[in-house]
Design an enzyme around this catalytic site. Sequence first.
Site, PDB file in Angstrom:
ATOM      1  N   LYS A 104       0.856  -1.177   0.000  1.00 42.17           N
ATOM      2  CA  LYS A 104       0.000   0.000   0.000  1.00 42.17           C
ATOM      3  C   LYS A 104       0.897   1.233   0.000  1.00 42.17           C
ATOM      4  CE  LYS A 104      -1.543   2.889   2.834  1.00 42.17           C
ATOM      5  NZ  LYS A 104      -1.574   4.110   1.967  1.00 42.17           N
ATOM      6  N   GLU A 122       9.621   1.962  10.657  1.00 48.20           N
ATOM      7  CA  GLU A 122      10.669   2.948  10.409  1.00 48.20           C
ATOM      8  C   GLU A 122       9.963   4.288  10.388  1.00 48.20           C
ATOM      9  OE1 GLU A 122      12.437   5.731   8.835  1.00 48.20           O
ATOM     10  OE2 GLU A 122      12.466   4.638   6.932  1.00 48.20           O
ATOM     11  N   CYS A 161      13.494  11.137   6.791  1.00 44.82           N
ATOM     12  CA  CYS A 161      13.376  10.913   8.226  1.00 44.82           C
ATOM     13  C   CYS A 161      14.723  10.930   8.931  1.00 44.82           C
ATOM     14  CB  CYS A 161      12.649   9.597   8.497  1.00 44.82           C
ATOM     15  SG  CYS A 161      13.284   8.225   7.522  1.00 44.82           S
ATOM     16  N   GLU A 204      10.078  17.025  14.466  1.00 50.24           N
ATOM     17  CA  GLU A 204      10.442  16.736  13.082  1.00 50.24           C
ATOM     18  C   GLU A 204       9.676  17.684  12.162  1.00 50.24           C
ATOM     19  OE1 GLU A 204      11.189  12.778  10.445  1.00 50.24           O
ATOM     20  OE2 GLU A 204       9.242  12.913  11.417  1.00 50.24           O
TER      21      GLU A 204
END
Length: 485
Positions: free
Chosen positions: A180, A255, A289, A389
């Site tokens: 997906k 992750e 990331c 972040e």
Amino acid sequence: MSNPIRHLTEAGHLGTFFIDGGWCKPDGREHAPIVNPATEEVVAALPLGSEADADYAVSAARRAFPGWARTRPEERAAVLDRIHALILERQELFAQALTCEMGAAITYARQAQVPLAAEHVRAARDNLASFPFIAARGSTAIMREAIGVCALITPWNWPLYQTTAKVAPALAAGCTMVLKPSELSPLSALLFAEVMDDAGVPPGVFNLVQGTGPTVGAALAAHPEVDMISITGSTRAGILVAQAAAPTVKRVAQELGGKSPNIILPDADLRRAVSLGVGAAFRNLGQSCSAPTRMIVLRSQLEEVERLAVAAASELVVGDPLADSTTHGPIANRPQFDRIQTMIGVGLEEGAKLIIGGPGRPDGLSVGLYARPTVFSSVHRNMRIAQEEIFGPVLSIIPYDTVEEAVDIANDSVYGLGAHVQGKDRRTMQMVAAQIRSGQVHLDYPDWDPNAPFGGYKRSGNGREYGPEGIEEYLETKAVLGFYR
């Protein structure tokens, strides 16, 4: 020039899913726009899958699992070899798709996004050749067997790269799967499904269902016939997937987010360390990331670091992603663009020193999701821009007085995905690396290594991708006592 929209339309694949070895119309009736972030124009409509589509794909993967799990490693390696060759053969089409769907500069798509994705396939093929699926421990056989049906959920920022990072080791392990991809960058996934079809992957081994996280992602996470979920995405998304997966006690590999530090030690070559550090922080426009967006520098060197950072950021060329002179294109989508603008405003409100960039688009760009490469200095470790972040071209320079304090700042985060250390003394860098709580540490800007395990500590997730560890993630361990009597 390769046009991915035209290619997929002419092939009849743009409005379809790939399930059980064939292209099929989705059960779901909802659609989402595919927006080119460089122009903010809708270039196509994406059908969104339903729970029924997810169930259909999982059923196909379940039927295919026994046969694929029994194949010899050499057979699976041959399939991976064909996949690798086809990605390279079609790399320009993939590059154009990445530019269209998420704004990657075409030069970066050609030089990094596509070839590094192909490297994941090559590495999985090579590791498969020597992987110890059975080993002796006295009279006991330690067997490593495919875990089963895997649901693979990939993000919008490195669409092809993260797809191959999951699909290749899962195939190598003998698993079947349902992919997906993000509904925000779906074109490269459709092209990848064509590769899987043309490479001769048996029906049901690989399946593709487009859709949203709350619908298709949640259905896959909760499905009783899915044995494992591997997700790359935000920490929030990872938590939701883990919660949905908990009742069926399936494995969840995550992750997730990051806020990676870059410690510049007192003896570092500042010109090199800062210039490459800015480049690393703004790689993929900061939409990575593991981007080192916290540059931790000696307080007495702060003024020089600021000068070098401004010079490095000034060399970035933000603009039309199809222009060869462009180094950085637009932000991938409107929600992320708005998030970046909000956080730049937060940095100003917190009193950080803005040395380049700032809110709004770069000069001369009135259309498109373009952001200004932004560097804040004199950032305090407790500021939001140092802790949250941002996922964009925003770098925070944080001063320290001692190396011990630098390590403490580096570890002062809920994340632990990546880290960088710069210096001249190798032993000092190694000592600092050993104290940093993260899944990867890069010393002196090394070359990328597809066999270096990648994953996080703390809220950056669990599990590892890349290398032999990436294959291990998709395996169960069975001990057969008395096997060698």
